[in-house]
Design a protein around this motif. Structure first.
Motif, PDB file in Angstrom:
ATOM      1  N   ILE A  20      -9.577  -0.313   0.782  1.00 37.81           N
ATOM      2  CA  ILE A  20      -8.595  -1.991   0.925  1.00 37.81           C
ATOM      3  C   ILE A  20      -9.586  -2.776   1.751  1.00 37.81           C
ATOM      4  O   ILE A  20      -8.835  -4.244   1.535  1.00 37.81           O
ATOM      5  N   LEU A  21      -9.651  -1.968   3.134  1.00 37.73           N
ATOM      6  CA  LEU A  21      -9.841  -3.987   4.273  1.00 37.73           C
ATOM      7  C   LEU A  21     -11.158  -4.275   3.693  1.00 37.73           C
ATOM      8  O   LEU A  21     -11.359  -4.969   3.520  1.00 37.73           O
ATOM      9  N   PRO A  72      -4.460   5.848  10.803  1.00 40.93           N
ATOM     10  CA  PRO A  72      -5.217   5.101   9.756  1.00 40.93           C
ATOM     11  C   PRO A  72      -5.612   3.462  10.911  1.00 40.93           C
ATOM     12  O   PRO A  72      -6.153   3.096  10.149  1.00 40.93           O
ATOM     13  N   ALA A  73      -4.455   3.351  10.255  1.00 43.36           N
ATOM     14  CA  ALA A  73      -4.394   1.869  10.838  1.00 43.36           C
ATOM     15  C   ALA A  73      -4.624   1.431  12.392  1.00 43.36           C
ATOM     16  O   ALA A  73      -5.312   0.399  12.541  1.00 43.36           O
ATOM     17  N   LEU A  74      -4.191   2.838  13.415  1.00 43.06           N
ATOM     18  CA  LEU A  74      -4.895   2.265  14.298  1.00 43.06           C
ATOM     19  C   LEU A  74      -6.493   2.493  14.599  1.00 43.06           C
ATOM     20  O   LEU A  74      -7.290   2.078  15.041  1.00 43.06           O
ATOM     21  N   THR A  75      -7.026   3.496  13.844  1.00 40.12           N
ATOM     22  CA  THR A  75      -7.851   3.629  13.577  1.00 40.12           C
ATOM     23  C   THR A  75      -9.437   2.631  13.393  1.00 40.12           C
ATOM     24  O   THR A  75     -10.264   2.997  13.570  1.00 40.12           O
ATOM     25  N   ALA A  76      -8.277   1.671  11.863  1.00 39.70           N
ATOM     26  CA  ALA A  76      -8.570   0.550  10.979  1.00 39.70           C
ATOM     27  C   ALA A  76      -9.305  -0.016  12.368  1.00 39.70           C
ATOM     28  O   ALA A  76      -9.851  -1.107  11.808  1.00 39.70           O
ATOM     29  N   GLY A  77      -8.416  -0.481  13.628  1.00 36.55           N
ATOM     30  CA  GLY A  77      -8.139  -1.366  14.670  1.00 36.55           C
ATOM     31  C   GLY A  77      -7.963  -2.673  13.600  1.00 36.55           C
ATOM     32  O   GLY A  77      -7.228  -4.104  14.467  1.00 36.55           O
ATOM     33  N   ILE A  78      -6.198  -2.440  13.125  1.00 34.19           N
ATOM     34  CA  ILE A  78      -5.172  -3.173  12.414  1.00 34.19           C
ATOM     35  C   ILE A  78      -3.693  -2.661  13.513  1.00 34.19           C
ATOM     36  O   ILE A  78      -3.723  -1.123  14.238  1.00 34.19           O
ATOM     37  N   ASN A  79      -2.830  -3.889  14.027  1.00 34.68           N
ATOM     38  CA  ASN A  79      -2.279  -4.404  14.505  1.00 34.68           C
ATOM     39  C   ASN A  79      -0.634  -2.932  13.235  1.00 34.68           C
ATOM     40  O   ASN A  79      -1.081  -3.130  12.311  1.00 34.68           O
ATOM     41  N   THR A  80      -0.105  -2.603  14.481  1.00 33.59           N
ATOM     42  CA  THR A  80       0.697  -1.993  13.167  1.00 33.59           C
ATOM     43  C   THR A  80       2.767  -1.586  14.294  1.00 33.59           C
ATOM     44  O   THR A  80       2.486  -2.355  15.251  1.00 33.59           O
ATOM     45  N   ILE A  81       3.144  -1.635  12.967  1.00 30.64           N
ATOM     46  CA  ILE A  81       4.715  -1.330  13.696  1.00 30.64           C
ATOM     47  C   ILE A  81       5.127  -0.291  13.214  1.00 30.64           C
ATOM     48  O   ILE A  81       5.385  -0.294  11.637  1.00 30.64           O
ATOM     49  N   TYR A  82       6.202   0.361  13.804  1.00 31.40           N
ATOM     50  CA  TYR A  82       6.117   2.144  12.877  1.00 31.40           C
ATOM     51  C   TYR A  82       7.200   1.969  12.846  1.00 31.40           C
ATOM     52  O   TYR A  82       7.994   2.209  14.077  1.00 31.40           O
ATOM     53  N   TYR A  85       1.029  -1.412  -0.577  1.00 36.79           N
ATOM     54  CA  TYR A  85       0.074   0.046   0.149  1.00 36.79           C
ATOM     55  C   TYR A  85       0.855   1.125  -0.101  1.00 36.79           C
ATOM     56  O   TYR A  85       1.557   1.265   1.199  1.00 36.79           O
ATOM     57  N   THR A  86       0.991   1.876  -0.882  1.00 37.37           N
ATOM     58  CA  THR A  86       1.859   3.306  -1.369  1.00 37.37           C
ATOM     59  C   THR A  86       0.754   4.719  -1.813  1.00 37.37           C
ATOM     60  O   THR A  86       0.133   3.924  -2.115  1.00 37.37           O
ATOM     61  N   PHE A 124     -10.624  -9.708   5.751  1.00 36.70           N
ATOM     62  CA  PHE A 124      -9.284  -9.185   6.815  1.00 36.70           C
ATOM     63  C   PHE A 124      -9.475  -9.568   8.030  1.00 36.70           C
ATOM     64  O   PHE A 124     -10.754  -9.937   8.863  1.00 36.70           O
ATOM     65  N   ASP A 125      -9.323 -10.290   9.109  1.00 38.72           N
ATOM     66  CA  ASP A 125      -9.196 -10.693  10.194  1.00 38.72           C
ATOM     67  C   ASP A 125      -8.493  -9.162  10.681  1.00 38.72           C
ATOM     68  O   ASP A 125      -6.915  -9.477  11.010  1.00 38.72           O
ATOM     69  N   ARG A 126      -8.446  -8.518  11.498  1.00 39.44           N
ATOM     70  CA  ARG A 126      -8.091  -6.934  12.103  1.00 39.44           C
ATOM     71  C   ARG A 126      -7.001  -7.314  12.706  1.00 39.44           C
ATOM     72  O   ARG A 126      -6.395  -7.074  13.285  1.00 39.44           O
ATOM     73  N   SER A 127      -7.788  -8.396  13.661  1.00 39.32           N
ATOM     74  CA  SER A 127      -6.804  -8.636  14.791  1.00 39.32           C
ATOM     75  C   SER A 127      -5.068  -9.143  14.669  1.00 39.32           C
ATOM     76  O   SER A 127      -4.725  -8.757  15.047  1.00 39.32           O
ATOM     77  N   ARG A 128      -5.467  -9.577  12.863  1.00 38.15           N
ATOM     78  CA  ARG A 128      -4.476 -10.271  13.258  1.00 38.15           C
ATOM     79  C   ARG A 128      -3.451  -9.932  11.732  1.00 38.15           C
ATOM     80  O   ARG A 128      -3.107 -10.305  10.749  1.00 38.15           O
TER      81      ARG A 128
END
Length: 243
Positions: free
Chosen positions: A160-161, A184-194, A121-122, A166-170
């Motif tokens: 996209i989701l 945006p990812a945290l708002t959408a409830g998915i995990n993040t690596i910054y 996703y770019t 998608f299992d958002r928890s995974r």
């Protein structure tokens, strides 16, 4: 992709240093400082991206608008030849040789071998981003799961989701931008690596004002991503086993 898998910001920084040097030469009689020039360019550039998204013309145009601003401020004559020179300088950023971050291929190979389904996703224009994808042969890892968007925000991510199951928890977002990747990812409830870089583009740096409702890790290297995810999944498995 940009500044997560491949270098991007350092090329803009290189061009901006050249721009500042040119401006200091042109305005040597007006005692401008490099800091003044860089601050005004950043202000103009960020405003353009916020309004219209990641369009290639924004960057060279920000150089020209910065130049015009200081021409008006100082009373210096505006020259069409100088505008053309700045347009050429700004566009040259898109002609730089593409360079992967350390461990890019090894990280993608490891994530694939661990059974993860990879999505790219770019943000940017299709022609420019596709050229990078082709030169780095990234389609070998992401297949048809490649999404190029001019705006990267919650709306674009939710689109996209919604296009897959998608299992958002995974599901994980891995990126360097707090503004366009992490929040945006945290708002959408998915995990993040910054992936935090020491010299990040000002546009990408915003305050994380709310507590995330999903997992967030902060790292300094792409290469640790597979280990972070593997350890997280292991810990989650142990929690479920204990309960």
């Amino acid at each position: 992709m940009d500044d997560t898998l491949i270098h991007c910001n350092k090329y803009f920084e290189m061009i901006l240093e050249q721009f500042a040097d040119v401006m200091l030469d042109w305005f040597k009689d007006y005692k401008l400082t490099k800091e003044e020039i860089r601050d005004k360019q950043t202000e103009i550039d960020v405003a353009g991206v916020l309004q219209s998204g990641f369009a290639s013309h924004h960057f060279p145009q920000s150089l020209i608008e910065t130049y015009k601003y200081f021409c008006i401020l100082t009373g210096r004559s505006f020259l069409a030849t100088e505008e053309s020179q700045l347009m050429e300088l700004g566009l040259s950023v898109y002609e730089q040789k593409i360079e992967p971050y350390p461990g890019m291929l090894e990280t993608l190979d490891l994530l694939t071998s661990q059974g993860h389904e990879l999505f790219l996703y770019t943000g940017g224009e299709n022609v420019i981003q596709q050229r990078k994808i082709e030169q780095m042969k990234l389609a070998a890892y992401f297949k048809e799961h490649i999404y190029i968007r001019q705006h990267k925000n919650v709306v674009a991510l939710e689109g996209i989701l919604a296009s897959h199951t998608f299992d958002r928890s995974r599901t994980w977002m891995i990126g360097n931008s707090l503004r366009t990747d992490i929040i945006p990812a945290l708002t959408a409830g998915i995990n993040t690596i910054y992936i935090k870089h020491p010299n990040e583009w000002t546009f990408n740096i915003v305050d994380l004002k709310t507590d995330p409702h999903s997992t967030m890790y902060t790292v300094s290297s792409l290469e640790v991503v597979p280990q972070i995810i593997a350890e997280h999944l292991h810990n989650e498995h142990n929690k479920r086993t204990l309960t």
